[in-house]
Design a protein around this motif. Structure first.
Motif, mmCIF file in Angstrom:
data_model
loop_
_atom_site.group_PDB
_atom_site.id
_atom_site.type_symbol
_atom_site.label_atom_id
_atom_site.label_comp_id
_atom_site.label_asym_id
_atom_site.label_seq_id
_atom_site.Cartn_x
_atom_site.Cartn_y
_atom_site.Cartn_z
ATOM 1 N N LEU A 1 -26.740 -56.241 34.393
ATOM 2 C CA LEU A 1 -25.733 -57.156 33.870
ATOM 3 C C LEU A 1 -25.041 -57.952 34.956
ATOM 4 O O LEU A 1 -24.428 -58.974 34.689
ATOM 5 C CB LEU A 1 -24.671 -56.377 33.081
ATOM 6 C CG LEU A 1 -24.988 -55.992 31.645
ATOM 7 C CD1 LEU A 1 -25.217 -57.233 30.813
ATOM 8 C CD2 LEU A 1 -26.171 -55.064 31.518
ATOM 9 N N ASN B 1 -24.065 -52.204 42.029
ATOM 10 C CA ASN B 1 -23.393 -50.935 41.765
ATOM 11 C C ASN B 1 -23.629 -50.441 40.342
ATOM 12 O O ASN B 1 -23.995 -49.284 40.103
ATOM 13 C CB ASN B 1 -21.904 -51.156 42.009
ATOM 14 C CG ASN B 1 -21.182 -49.871 42.250
ATOM 15 O OD1 ASN B 1 -21.643 -48.815 41.828
ATOM 16 N ND2 ASN B 1 -20.065 -49.945 42.927
ATOM 17 N N VAL B 2 -23.453 -51.348 39.386
ATOM 18 C CA VAL B 2 -23.556 -50.952 37.985
ATOM 19 C C VAL B 2 -24.989 -50.531 37.646
ATOM 20 O O VAL B 2 -25.214 -49.618 36.842
ATOM 21 C CB VAL B 2 -23.064 -52.085 37.059
ATOM 22 C CG1 VAL B 2 -23.963 -53.296 37.136
ATOM 23 C CG2 VAL B 2 -22.955 -51.617 35.631
ATOM 24 N N GLY C 1 -27.130 -48.992 39.612
ATOM 25 C CA GLY C 1 -27.340 -47.633 40.087
ATOM 26 C C GLY C 1 -26.777 -46.617 39.108
ATOM 27 O O GLY C 1 -27.413 -45.610 38.785
ATOM 28 N N GLY C 2 -25.578 -46.899 38.599
ATOM 29 C CA GLY C 2 -24.945 -46.004 37.637
ATOM 30 C C GLY C 2 -25.745 -45.908 36.355
ATOM 31 O O GLY C 2 -25.903 -44.829 35.786
ATOM 32 N N LEU C 3 -26.277 -47.047 35.906
ATOM 33 C CA LEU C 3 -27.048 -47.052 34.668
ATOM 34 C C LEU C 3 -28.377 -46.326 34.847
ATOM 35 O O LEU C 3 -28.846 -45.646 33.936
ATOM 36 C CB LEU C 3 -27.283 -48.492 34.188
ATOM 37 C CG LEU C 3 -26.035 -49.169 33.616
ATOM 38 C CD1 LEU C 3 -26.336 -50.597 33.224
ATOM 39 C CD2 LEU C 3 -25.489 -48.395 32.428
ATOM 40 N N GLU D 1 -27.635 -42.771 34.503
ATOM 41 C CA GLU D 1 -27.342 -42.447 33.112
ATOM 42 C C GLU D 1 -28.633 -42.365 32.307
ATOM 43 O O GLU D 1 -28.814 -41.452 31.487
ATOM 44 C CB GLU D 1 -26.402 -43.519 32.536
ATOM 45 C CG GLU D 1 -26.000 -43.306 31.082
ATOM 46 C CD GLU D 1 -25.171 -42.054 30.871
ATOM 47 O OE1 GLU D 1 -24.465 -41.633 31.797
ATOM 48 O OE2 GLU D 1 -25.259 -41.483 29.754
ATOM 49 N N ARG E 1 -30.403 -39.232 33.140
ATOM 50 C CA ARG E 1 -29.736 -38.093 32.527
ATOM 51 C C ARG E 1 -30.100 -37.999 31.044
ATOM 52 O O ARG E 1 -30.375 -36.916 30.519
ATOM 53 C CB ARG E 1 -28.220 -38.240 32.713
ATOM 54 C CG ARG E 1 -27.415 -37.062 32.196
ATOM 55 C CD ARG E 1 -26.026 -37.028 32.780
ATOM 56 N NE ARG E 1 -25.446 -38.363 32.844
ATOM 57 C CZ ARG E 1 -24.717 -38.804 33.863
ATOM 58 N NH1 ARG E 1 -24.473 -38.032 34.881
ATOM 59 N NH2 ARG E 1 -24.215 -40.016 33.848
ATOM 60 N N VAL F 1 -27.401 -51.170 24.339
ATOM 61 C CA VAL F 1 -27.071 -52.352 23.529
ATOM 62 C C VAL F 1 -25.693 -52.180 22.900
ATOM 63 O O VAL F 1 -24.905 -53.116 22.811
ATOM 64 C CB VAL F 1 -28.148 -52.592 22.446
ATOM 65 C CG1 VAL F 1 -27.678 -53.640 21.440
ATOM 66 C CG2 VAL F 1 -29.446 -53.044 23.084
ATOM 67 N N ASP F 2 -25.401 -50.949 22.516
ATOM 68 C CA ASP F 2 -24.116 -50.630 21.909
ATOM 69 C C ASP F 2 -22.961 -50.963 22.848
ATOM 70 O O ASP F 2 -21.873 -51.341 22.422
ATOM 71 C CB ASP F 2 -24.113 -49.131 21.579
ATOM 72 C CG ASP F 2 -23.085 -48.807 20.516
ATOM 73 O OD1 ASP F 2 -22.908 -49.642 19.609
ATOM 74 O OD2 ASP F 2 -22.464 -47.735 20.597
ATOM 75 N N ARG F 3 -23.200 -50.805 24.137
ATOM 76 C CA ARG F 3 -22.125 -51.009 25.109
ATOM 77 C C ARG F 3 -22.172 -52.363 25.797
ATOM 78 O O ARG F 3 -21.142 -52.947 26.111
ATOM 79 C CB ARG F 3 -22.189 -49.906 26.170
ATOM 80 C CG ARG F 3 -21.645 -48.606 25.643
ATOM 81 C CD ARG F 3 -22.228 -47.412 26.381
ATOM 82 N NE ARG F 3 -21.692 -46.182 25.823
ATOM 83 C CZ ARG F 3 -22.087 -45.664 24.669
ATOM 84 N NH1 ARG F 3 -23.011 -46.265 23.951
ATOM 85 N NH2 ARG F 3 -21.553 -44.537 24.237
ATOM 86 N N TYR F 4 -23.388 -52.839 26.073
ATOM 87 C CA TYR F 4 -23.505 -54.065 26.861
ATOM 88 C C TYR F 4 -24.035 -55.247 26.055
ATOM 89 O O TYR F 4 -24.111 -56.350 26.582
ATOM 90 C CB TYR F 4 -24.406 -53.816 28.068
ATOM 91 C CG TYR F 4 -23.769 -52.902 29.079
ATOM 92 C CD1 TYR F 4 -22.856 -53.401 29.994
ATOM 93 C CD2 TYR F 4 -24.052 -51.550 29.115
ATOM 94 C CE1 TYR F 4 -22.250 -52.578 30.922
ATOM 95 C CE2 TYR F 4 -23.452 -50.705 30.024
ATOM 96 C CZ TYR F 4 -22.552 -51.233 30.926
ATOM 97 O OH TYR F 4 -21.949 -50.414 31.832
ATOM 98 N N GLY F 5 -24.445 -55.014 24.823
ATOM 99 C CA GLY F 5 -24.955 -56.115 24.002
ATOM 100 C C GLY F 5 -26.449 -56.328 24.186
ATOM 101 O O GLY F 5 -27.068 -55.780 25.100
#
Lengths: 184, 176
Positions: free
Chosen positions: A81, A94-95, A97-99, A102, A105, A121-125
């Motif tokens: 994004l 940064n984002v 790497g976190g995704l 996730e 996981r 999609v629920d969070r970022y569209g």
């Protein structure tokens, strides 16, 4: 061979030296040395090219090769994004790497690709998907190019038909077969 | 014959309108899917006191502005004086979401630039950030008294953003 480095430094000032100045033997030797050097340099460059992606890989554990491939495939279908023209697999943001963590996981937790995509999609569209779903708002995106192609093809066909119909009446002296070639 | 003359013009006009409408649009600005929905549930420690725990429920009751910040984020410094001013004047209830940061770094940052936050949710691995759809810091959300996301702001908040977007929403929800 032991004095090779010294000689390279002392007598061969580099690319400026032309082989034609030396005798035939010297030229051959120098040529061989040079190509050896070039080989090492290119080898180093090739190895360097592999070094960067290796450094970017995060230490994630997979239970088998298939799972790892599934993970990589999924990442390539998801957009970062922040760096919008990079996939999650490519991006160092940064984002991203976190995704990636996730997603890993959730895969470990037994989630399917579809569930993971739905989560994002629920969070970022929808924008997070490189291949958006086929539905009302994305119809133009998916089928627009084909519609334009069909319209253009139809226009071309109509145009050619008209020309072919008009051709026999034309007073041009050329034969029919020649004319049809000229049409193109 | 007539159609042949008009059609190219019509196609040209259509494409022109299509492209024209795209000029000036910032591709970075994405419509947030979260606006209008209920804020995500979370439970996380307070940055300044690890023994304290925050959750969506514990923060609810009064509308607030939750601001995603980190000590490594240069744009956060830019908006920091703005947040500080509005918090000091009592115009906003400001909650922080310290995102992907180290506790020591964040505390040092607050010490240096001032700490306007009423509460600070500590999110070192960014999991709460994912639930909020955070792509980069700073981002801010206006949360209503009953926990709905009213507005999402991407990038540093300016005084103008505060006056025109944030304050009306915060005020609108305090008067029942």
């Amino acid at each position: 061979m032991t004095n090779l480095p010294e000689r390279m430094g002392a007598r061969d000032p580099g690319l400026g030296t032309r082989d034609s100045m030396a005798g035939p033997r010297g030229s051959m030797l120098r040529g061989a040395r040079r190509s050896l050097g070039a080989l090492f340099v290119s080898l180093a460059l090739v190895l360097l090219a592999f070094a960067a992606p290796l450094a970017a890989i995060e230490p994630l554990e997979f239970k088998d090769r298939a799972e790892e491939q599934r993970y990589q495939k999924l990442l390539r279908e998801l957009r970062c994004l922040q760096c919008q023209n990079q996939s999650l697999a490519d991006s160092d943001a940064n984002v991203a790497g976190g995704l990636r963590q996730e997603i890993h996981r959730q895969m470990q937790a037994g989630k399917s690709d579809e569930e993971i995509k739905a989560f994002l999609v629920d969070r970022y569209g929808e924008f997070v998907l490189y291949r958006p779903e086929v539905k009302g708002g994305t119809m133009l995106l998916w089928f627009g190019p084909f519609v334009i192609l069909a319209l253009g093809g139809a226009a071309l066909l109509v145009h050619l038909r008209r020309r072919a119909a008009a051709a026999p009446a034309a007073p041009a002296p050329a034969s029919a077969s020649n004319r049809s070639e000229e049409d193109w | 014959m007539r159609l042949g003359a008009v059609l190219p013009l019509a196609v040209f006009a259509l494409i022109g309108v299509l492209l024209w409408s795209g000029i000036g649009k910032d591709p970075k600005v994405l419509p947030s899917v979260l606006v209008g929905r209920s804020a995500p549930e979370f439970s996380a420690p307070e940055l300044r006191d690890p023994n304290l725990t925050h959750s969506k429920a514990s923060l609810s009751g009064e509308p607030y502005l939750i601001n995603v910040f980190a000590s490594w984020c240069p744009s956060c410094r830019v908006e920091h004086p703005v947040l500080e001013r509005y918090a000091r004047e009592g115009k906003i209830r400001l909650v922080g979401l310290n995102w992907k940061d180290e506790r020591a770094d964040a505390l040092a940052w607050l010490q240096r630039f001032g700490d306007p936050y009423e509460e600070i949710v500590y999110d070192p691995d960014g999991r709460i950030g994912i639930d909020f759809g955070v792509t980069a810091a700073p981002e801010s959300f206006v949360i209503s008294a009953d926990g709905a996301i009213l507005y999402k702001h991407i990038g540093p908040l300016t005084p103008e953003d505060m006056e025109t977007k944030v304050l009306p929403l915060l005020a609108g929800k305090t008067t029942p």
